[in-house]
Write an enzyme that holds these catalytic residues in place. Structure first.
Site, PDB file in Angstrom:
ATOM      1  N   CYS A 282       5.976  16.907  -7.513  1.00  0.00           N
ATOM      2  CA  CYS A 282       4.958  16.221  -8.317  1.00  0.00           C
ATOM      3  C   CYS A 282       4.681  17.168  -9.473  1.00  0.00           C
ATOM      4  O   CYS A 282       4.457  18.368  -9.252  1.00  0.00           O
ATOM      5  CB  CYS A 282       3.683  15.980  -7.514  1.00  0.00           C
ATOM      6  SG  CYS A 282       2.310  15.383  -8.528  1.00  0.00           S
TER       7      CYS A 282
ATOM      8  N   HIS B  31       2.235  17.646 -11.253  1.00  0.00           N
ATOM      9  CA  HIS B  31       0.928  18.309 -11.264  1.00  0.00           C
ATOM     10  C   HIS B  31       0.941  19.615 -10.454  1.00  0.00           C
ATOM     11  O   HIS B  31       0.141  20.508 -10.709  1.00  0.00           O
ATOM     12  CB  HIS B  31      -0.146  17.403 -10.642  1.00  0.00           C
ATOM     13  CG  HIS B  31      -0.630  16.310 -11.538  1.00  0.00           C
ATOM     14  ND1 HIS B  31       0.136  15.222 -11.895  1.00  0.00           N
ATOM     15  CD2 HIS B  31      -1.832  16.137 -12.155  1.00  0.00           C
ATOM     16  CE1 HIS B  31      -0.581  14.426 -12.678  1.00  0.00           C
ATOM     17  NE2 HIS B  31      -1.771  14.956 -12.849  1.00  0.00           N
TER      18      HIS B  31
ATOM     19  N   GLU C 216      -6.065  17.672 -12.162  1.00  0.00           N
ATOM     20  CA  GLU C 216      -6.671  16.952 -13.296  1.00  0.00           C
ATOM     21  C   GLU C 216      -8.050  17.532 -13.624  1.00  0.00           C
ATOM     22  O   GLU C 216      -8.487  17.498 -14.770  1.00  0.00           O
ATOM     23  CB  GLU C 216      -6.811  15.449 -12.985  1.00  0.00           C
ATOM     24  CG  GLU C 216      -5.489  14.672 -12.949  1.00  0.00           C
ATOM     25  CD  GLU C 216      -4.906  14.354 -14.328  1.00  0.00           C
ATOM     26  OE1 GLU C 216      -5.664  14.141 -15.281  1.00  0.00           O
ATOM     27  OE2 GLU C 216      -3.650  14.332 -14.432  1.00  0.00           O
TER      28      GLU C 216
ATOM     29  N   TYR D 107      -0.900   7.703 -10.123  1.00  0.00           N
ATOM     30  CA  TYR D 107       0.147   6.720  -9.838  1.00  0.00           C
ATOM     31  C   TYR D 107       0.553   6.821  -8.360  1.00  0.00           C
ATOM     32  O   TYR D 107       1.054   5.889  -7.776  1.00  0.00           O
ATOM     33  CB  TYR D 107       1.399   6.999 -10.679  1.00  0.00           C
ATOM     34  CG  TYR D 107       1.357   6.567 -12.127  1.00  0.00           C
ATOM     35  CD1 TYR D 107       0.173   6.180 -12.757  1.00  0.00           C
ATOM     36  CD2 TYR D 107       2.530   6.546 -12.880  1.00  0.00           C
ATOM     37  CE1 TYR D 107       0.169   5.803 -14.094  1.00  0.00           C
ATOM     38  CE2 TYR D 107       2.539   6.153 -14.212  1.00  0.00           C
ATOM     39  CZ  TYR D 107       1.355   5.788 -14.819  1.00  0.00           C
ATOM     40  OH  TYR D 107       1.361   5.409 -16.140  1.00  0.00           O
ATOM     41  N   GLY D 108       0.343   8.006  -7.802  1.00  0.00           N
ATOM     42  CA  GLY D 108       0.928   8.340  -6.504  1.00  0.00           C
ATOM     43  C   GLY D 108       0.378   7.583  -5.320  1.00  0.00           C
ATOM     44  O   GLY D 108       0.943   7.628  -4.229  1.00  0.00           O
TER      45      GLY D 108
ATOM     46  N   ASP E 292       3.724  10.984 -18.280  1.00  0.00           N
ATOM     47  CA  ASP E 292       3.251  11.222 -16.913  1.00  0.00           C
ATOM     48  C   ASP E 292       1.962  10.414 -16.745  1.00  0.00           C
ATOM     49  O   ASP E 292       1.422   9.878 -17.724  1.00  0.00           O
ATOM     50  CB  ASP E 292       2.961  12.726 -16.702  1.00  0.00           C
ATOM     51  CG  ASP E 292       2.417  13.019 -15.309  1.00  0.00           C
ATOM     52  OD1 ASP E 292       2.950  12.450 -14.329  1.00  0.00           O
ATOM     53  OD2 ASP E 292       1.450  13.798 -15.179  1.00  0.00           O
ATOM     54  N   SER E 293       1.471  10.379 -15.512  1.00  0.00           N
ATOM     55  CA  SER E 293       0.196   9.696 -15.266  1.00  0.00           C
ATOM     56  C   SER E 293      -0.985  10.480 -15.854  1.00  0.00           C
ATOM     57  O   SER E 293      -2.069   9.935 -15.981  1.00  0.00           O
ATOM     58  CB  SER E 293      -0.004   9.530 -13.762  1.00  0.00           C
ATOM     59  OG  SER E 293      -0.001  10.805 -13.149  1.00  0.00           O
TER      60      SER E 293
HETATM   61  N1  DGL Z   1       2.442  13.856 -11.752  1.00  0.00           N
HETATM   62  C1  DGL Z   1       2.904  12.714 -11.061  1.00  0.00           C
HETATM   63  C2  DGL Z   1       4.094  12.985 -10.198  1.00  0.00           C
HETATM   64  O1  DGL Z   1       4.887  13.834 -10.567  1.00  0.00           O
HETATM   65  C3  DGL Z   1       1.960  11.722 -10.515  1.00  0.00           C
HETATM   66  C4  DGL Z   1       0.688  12.135  -9.926  1.00  0.00           C
HETATM   67  C5  DGL Z   1      -0.145  10.915  -9.689  1.00  0.00           C
HETATM   68  O2  DGL Z   1      -0.475  10.246 -10.669  1.00  0.00           O
HETATM   69  O3  DGL Z   1      -0.427  10.598  -8.533  1.00  0.00           O
HETATM   70  O4  DGL Z   1       4.309  12.367  -9.192  1.00  0.00           O
END
Ligand code: DGL
Length: 267
Positions: free
Chosen positions: A184, A186, A152, A42-43, A10-11
């Site tokens: 997501c 998170h 985070e 990453y989003g 994951d990110s």
């Molecule tokens: N946890 C990630 C997801 O499921 C990415 C969150 C991110 O890095 O923006 O999309």
């Protein structure tokens, strides 16, 4: 039988919610987890960048001799799953399709909300996957980018998190969705605030469970399950050392795990 570990990436800390489910569903399997904490989020990045990062992440996991990869990131799954599957020959599982299937199964009124990063929502991957199950569904999508830094930071139940959830979700609630897919990885860390805003009548879907069941089924079918007498030992890697990673790891998994820092740009 194949005793090599399963790679998970994951990110950042979000994929721990998927690792937790994998540990429940496949208690005998060893995991190698990579959280790209130096390059999170990453989003908010382009598909091109997310794909470049994702290919590096898989190459790193391959260097740890994994037998399969679980993309515990919806953003990478939505934008780059087919690029990864084309580039590598091992089984690679995403979270979007299983999350969409679980949402489609849970709804009673056919109104499904999806919350995810800006990039996942813009990709249209969830909307398409849900409508493929039933063209008559109404899919109401909403990007909630601030949820990632809150998770985070470990602010899972703070007032600011509740207020952010209220700001993002009030509109979805007014649109009478009865099911909300947390698109997501998170977001399940903020589950309590999300549920409080949406109300108890709305079913929250965490794609992690469905994904883990799929991984189990595929490994069983390919006869790739680990068969060892010794309990599994999991390894954790990050691209930047953050105190938060280990503390969220303890909260998400109920265990203390030390994470080793690696140079992801060299993969
Ligand atoms: N946890 C990630 C997801 O499921 C990415 C969150 C991110 O890095 O923006 O999309």
């Amino acid at each position: 039988m194949d005793n090599r570990p399963i790679g998970v990436f994951d990110s950042g800390v979000g994929g721990l919610t998927v690792a937790r489910e994998l540990m429940h569903v496949l208690p005998n399997e060893e995991l190698v987890y990579f959280g790209d904490t130096a390059r999170v989020p990453y989003g908010s990045k382009s598909r091109e960048t997310v794909t470049r990062f994702s290919l590096q992440d898989v190459r790193f996991l391959l260097s740890k001799k994994v037998k399969a990869v679980v993309v515990a990131c919806n953003t990478a799954s939505a934008n780059s799953l087919s690029a990864m599957q084309q580039a590598f020959s091992l089984p690679i599982f995403g979270v979007v399709e299983p999350g969409a299937a679980a949402g489609a199964r849970a709804t009673k009124n056919g109104r499904i909300g999806v919350i995810a990063t800006s990039s996942t929502i813009a990709s249209g991957a969830y909307q398409q996957a849900i409508l493929k199950k039933n063209r008559g569904f109404a899919v109401l999508a909403k990007a909630c980018p601030l949820f990632v830094p809150l998770a985070e930071e470990g602010w899972t139940e703070e007032e600011i998190t509740f207020l952010t959830a209220q700001k993002y979700l009030t509109e979805l609630k007014a649109q009478q969705v009865d099911t909300l897919v947390m698109g997501c990885t998170h977001y399940p860390l903020l589950r309590r605030c999300i549920q409080e805003v949406m109300g108890d009548d709305v079913t929250l879907i965490d794609p992690a469970r469905e994904t883990s069941l799929l991984v189990k089924e595929a490994l069983e079918e390919k006869q790739l399950l680990r068969q060892a007498e010794t309990p599994p030992s999991h390894r954790f890697y990050v691209s930047d050392q953050t105190a938060m990673f280990e503390s969220i790891c303890r909260r998400a998994l109920g265990e203390v795990h030390e994470a080793e820092k690696i140079e992801i740009e060299s993969y």
